[in-house]
Design an enzyme around this catalytic site. Structure first.
Site, mmCIF file in Angstrom:
data_model
loop_
_atom_site.group_PDB
_atom_site.id
_atom_site.type_symbol
_atom_site.label_atom_id
_atom_site.label_comp_id
_atom_site.label_asym_id
_atom_site.label_seq_id
_atom_site.Cartn_x
_atom_site.Cartn_y
_atom_site.Cartn_z
ATOM 1 N N LYS A 1 0.706 -6.633 1.470
ATOM 2 C CA LYS A 1 -0.216 -5.452 1.358
ATOM 3 C C LYS A 1 0.179 -4.392 2.466
ATOM 4 O O LYS A 1 0.466 -3.036 2.182
ATOM 5 C CB LYS A 1 -1.582 -5.722 1.196
ATOM 6 C CG LYS A 1 -2.649 -4.589 0.932
ATOM 7 C CD LYS A 1 -3.956 -4.859 0.509
ATOM 8 C CE LYS A 1 -4.628 -3.764 -0.125
ATOM 9 N NZ LYS A 1 -4.794 -2.686 0.935
ATOM 10 N N ASP B 1 -9.565 -2.459 11.715
ATOM 11 C CA ASP B 1 -8.428 -2.987 11.151
ATOM 12 C C ASP B 1 -7.774 -4.053 12.203
ATOM 13 O O ASP B 1 -6.911 -4.766 11.927
ATOM 14 C CB ASP B 1 -7.279 -2.419 10.626
ATOM 15 C CG ASP B 1 -7.601 -1.800 9.184
ATOM 16 O OD1 ASP B 1 -8.454 -2.241 8.584
ATOM 17 O OD2 ASP B 1 -7.250 -0.779 8.686
ATOM 18 N N GLU C 1 -10.968 -5.515 1.281
ATOM 19 C CA GLU C 1 -10.430 -6.352 0.199
ATOM 20 C C GLU C 1 -11.374 -7.450 -0.099
ATOM 21 O O GLU C 1 -11.191 -7.900 -1.314
ATOM 22 C CB GLU C 1 -8.996 -6.708 0.511
ATOM 23 C CG GLU C 1 -7.982 -5.702 0.309
ATOM 24 C CD GLU C 1 -7.953 -4.642 1.629
ATOM 25 O OE1 GLU C 1 -6.964 -4.060 1.615
ATOM 26 O OE2 GLU C 1 -8.821 -4.579 2.299
ATOM 27 N N ASP D 1 0.906 -1.238 -0.099
ATOM 28 C CA ASP D 1 -0.131 0.127 0.122
ATOM 29 C C ASP D 1 0.832 1.323 -0.115
ATOM 30 O O ASP D 1 0.569 2.076 -0.861
ATOM 31 C CB ASP D 1 -0.948 0.061 1.302
ATOM 32 C CG ASP D 1 -2.232 -0.858 1.082
ATOM 33 O OD1 ASP D 1 -2.249 -1.548 0.329
ATOM 34 O OD2 ASP D 1 -3.103 -0.640 1.928
ATOM 35 N N ASN E 1 -3.487 -2.719 -5.458
ATOM 36 C CA ASN E 1 -4.884 -3.349 -4.540
ATOM 37 C C ASN E 1 -5.102 -2.471 -3.507
ATOM 38 O O ASN E 1 -5.744 -2.793 -2.451
ATOM 39 C CB ASN E 1 -4.568 -4.805 -4.188
ATOM 40 C CG ASN E 1 -5.837 -5.430 -3.663
ATOM 41 O OD1 ASN E 1 -7.033 -4.933 -3.896
ATOM 42 N ND2 ASN E 1 -5.823 -6.168 -3.090
ATOM 43 N N SER F 1 -17.462 3.996 3.993
ATOM 44 C CA SER F 1 -15.990 4.277 4.509
ATOM 45 C C SER F 1 -15.711 5.774 4.678
ATOM 46 O O SER F 1 -16.235 6.635 4.275
ATOM 47 C CB SER F 1 -15.178 3.972 3.159
ATOM 48 O OG SER F 1 -13.905 4.070 3.187
ATOM 49 N N SER F 2 -14.671 5.804 5.642
ATOM 50 C CA SER F 2 -14.399 7.246 5.849
ATOM 51 C C SER F 2 -13.274 7.655 5.090
ATOM 52 O O SER F 2 -13.134 8.820 4.940
ATOM 53 C CB SER F 2 -13.832 7.070 7.408
ATOM 54 O OG SER F 2 -12.567 6.513 7.446
ATOM 55 N N HIS G 1 -4.954 -9.048 3.283
ATOM 56 C CA HIS G 1 -3.990 -9.260 4.278
ATOM 57 C C HIS G 1 -4.125 -9.440 5.728
ATOM 58 O O HIS G 1 -3.817 -10.018 6.597
ATOM 59 C CB HIS G 1 -3.043 -7.946 4.196
ATOM 60 C CG HIS G 1 -3.786 -6.676 4.319
ATOM 61 N ND1 HIS G 1 -3.332 -5.827 5.090
ATOM 62 C CD2 HIS G 1 -5.100 -6.278 3.656
ATOM 63 C CE1 HIS G 1 -4.261 -4.700 5.048
ATOM 64 N NE2 HIS G 1 -5.196 -5.235 4.023
ATOM 65 N N ARG G 2 -5.487 -8.473 6.087
ATOM 66 C CA ARG G 2 -5.995 -8.843 7.408
ATOM 67 C C ARG G 2 -6.506 -10.377 7.726
ATOM 68 O O ARG G 2 -6.497 -10.931 8.755
ATOM 69 C CB ARG G 2 -7.064 -7.683 7.722
ATOM 70 C CG ARG G 2 -6.758 -6.574 7.462
ATOM 71 C CD ARG G 2 -5.665 -6.123 8.566
ATOM 72 N NE ARG G 2 -5.397 -4.437 8.196
ATOM 73 C CZ ARG G 2 -4.118 -4.084 8.557
ATOM 74 N NH1 ARG G 2 -3.103 -4.522 9.274
ATOM 75 N NH2 ARG G 2 -3.744 -2.744 8.075
#
Length: 434
Positions: A413, A312, A340, A48, A92, A167-168, A386-387
């Site tokens: 990511k 997250d 994602e 990212d 991404n 989303s913020s 990734h999370r």
């Protein structure tokens, strides 16, 4: 590439937390929007943040980097595509795309390509598109999704609305852009505003760069004077709580003696709440002088937690709750569905494969803990996220049999050395040849 996670009952060691991805991307953008040289110490290295570096270069910024810092010469309020190919590839990186959609509106034409049709290509951006069109941009898109072409260059301020329900990042994009417009801008957030803590990070960075923004106490209304100029500054990136949440969860579910350095006690990162959740789960640890020391026996109790401010870190919290005594509930997390992957349905599906007893609601994940562990012995899908990869690894450490996580290389990511850090703590994880 795939990763095999073999049950590992004990973890021990001392590691340095990764630098914050969220702060790195914001500092990079603020520095690029300034004229002159800014210095960013200890920037994050991930797909990212690297996407932000690459795109800012394409827009005319000059970046020079060594082992500890980036010196960035910005383009100010006049980005210009270099070379003149009118394309940007954000990979991404959803936040990078959304932040740069705002800045790209200052240019006559920018085309954002769809490099990840099965991940970022599925995420909606309608609310930001609508807000930018209120400022005078013309945008072509595929039902609010990539590929997206922005025709801008003649923007105006004024009163605009933006939804914060998905989303913020849409609001953050506008907050970076609005000070550069000639007229004052007022922004009213409609519906709900997700992840207000992350908006606070955006405001913190923008104000550090010398910009004036008036925000209501509830962060739903803003007045931004026009014709402002970002100032070149020196920034220092703090440790990353979102990535560290997975390491801390791994330590919590194991018999552990783990030290994690570089995590500021008073950080404005919402994911700092992982510390509070571990405390509620009765995990023994200390947190002082930016150092967390976990000394756990792997015995946890269930929690209830509002995850909106710590989006997250929620998946890592859920992974720990899989082994807690009792039923845990993580609520107000619907925006996990718009990441994602669908981080509720997709994640719950993979947890069940591994043997966890979990349920989903539209905005909740409910975990019926299994302190005895889960069965494992399966291959599970990371959904290019990734999370999800990091959280499923935590589960694998307490499974009775190894699990294989497909496409685990997408952890890069945000946390390219995640598995290296786990190995340094004694975790049995290994890459497999595809």
């Amino acid at each position: 590439m795939d990763v095999r996670v073999t049950p590992t009952p004990q973890l021990s060691g001392d590691i340095q937390a990764l630098s914050s991805k969220n702060y790195t991307t914001r500092y990079l953008l603020a520095a690029a929007l300034a004229e002159g040289q800014s210095t960013i110490y200890y920037p994050a290295h991930s797909e990212d943040s690297d996407a932000m570096r690459r795109c800012l270069r394409d827009l005319g910024a000059v970046l020079e980097e060594d082992d500890t810092k980036i010196v960035l010469t910005g383009f100010g309020g006049s980005p210009k595509l270099v070379p003149e190919n009118k394309q940007l590839n954000v990979g991404n990186a959803g936040a990078v795309l959304r932040f740069l959609m705002g800045i790209a509106s200052l240019l006559p034409e920018v085309h954002f390509i769809n490099a990840y049709p099965d991940s970022l290509g599925k995420r909606p951006h309608d609310d930001l598109i609508d807000a930018l069109e209120q400022l005078g941009a013309k945008i072509t898109h595929r039902e609010g999704k990539l590929p997206i072409t922005i025709h801008g260059g003649d923007l105006h301020g004024g009163a605009i609305n933006v939804s914060g329900n998905i989303s913020s990042q849409f609001l953050s994009a506008l907050l970076f852009l609005a000070p550069l417009l000639k007229e004052d801008t007022t922004i009213q957030v409609t519906d709900d505003l997700k992840s207000k803590v992350v908006v606070g990070q955006t405001l913190e960075v923008i104000r550090e760069a010398g910009i004036t923004i008036e925000a209501s106490e509830d962060l739903m209304r803003y007045h931004i004077p026009g014709n402002q100029h970002y100032q070149a500054r020196t920034y220092r990136v703090q440790g990353d709580y979102p990535g560290s949440a997975a390491v801390l969860a791994a330590a919590a579910v194991s018999e552990s003696d783990v030290t994690l350095r570089g995590l500021t006690e008073d950080s404005k990162q919402g994911e700092r709440a992982i510390v509070d959740v571990l405390r509620m789960m009765n995990v023994p640890f200390t947190h002082e002088d930016h150092v967390i020391h976990v000394k756990s026996k792997g015995k946890l109790k269930a929690v209830e937690f509002d995850g909106d401010a710590a989006t997250d870190a929620v998946l890592a919290m859920v992974a720990a709750a899989v082994f807690a005594e009792g039923t845990s509930r993580f609520y107000n997390v619907e925006n996990l569905r718009y990441k994602e992957c669908d981080r509720i349905t997709d994640y719950v599906h993979e947890l069940r494969k591994a043997g966890a007893n979990v349920e989903e609601r539209q905005a909740e994940i409910i975990v019926h803990g299994r302190p005895e562990g889960v069965e494992g012995g399966v291959e599970i899908d990371a959904h290019y996220d990734h999370r999800v990869i990091m959280a499923l690894t935590v589960v694998g450490l307490r499974a009775k049999q190894p699990i294989v996580i497909r496409d685990a290389h997408h952890v890069a990511k945000s946390y390219p050395i995640y598995f290296d850090h786990l190995k340094a703590l004694g975790a049995q994880v290994e890459w497999l040849d595809s």
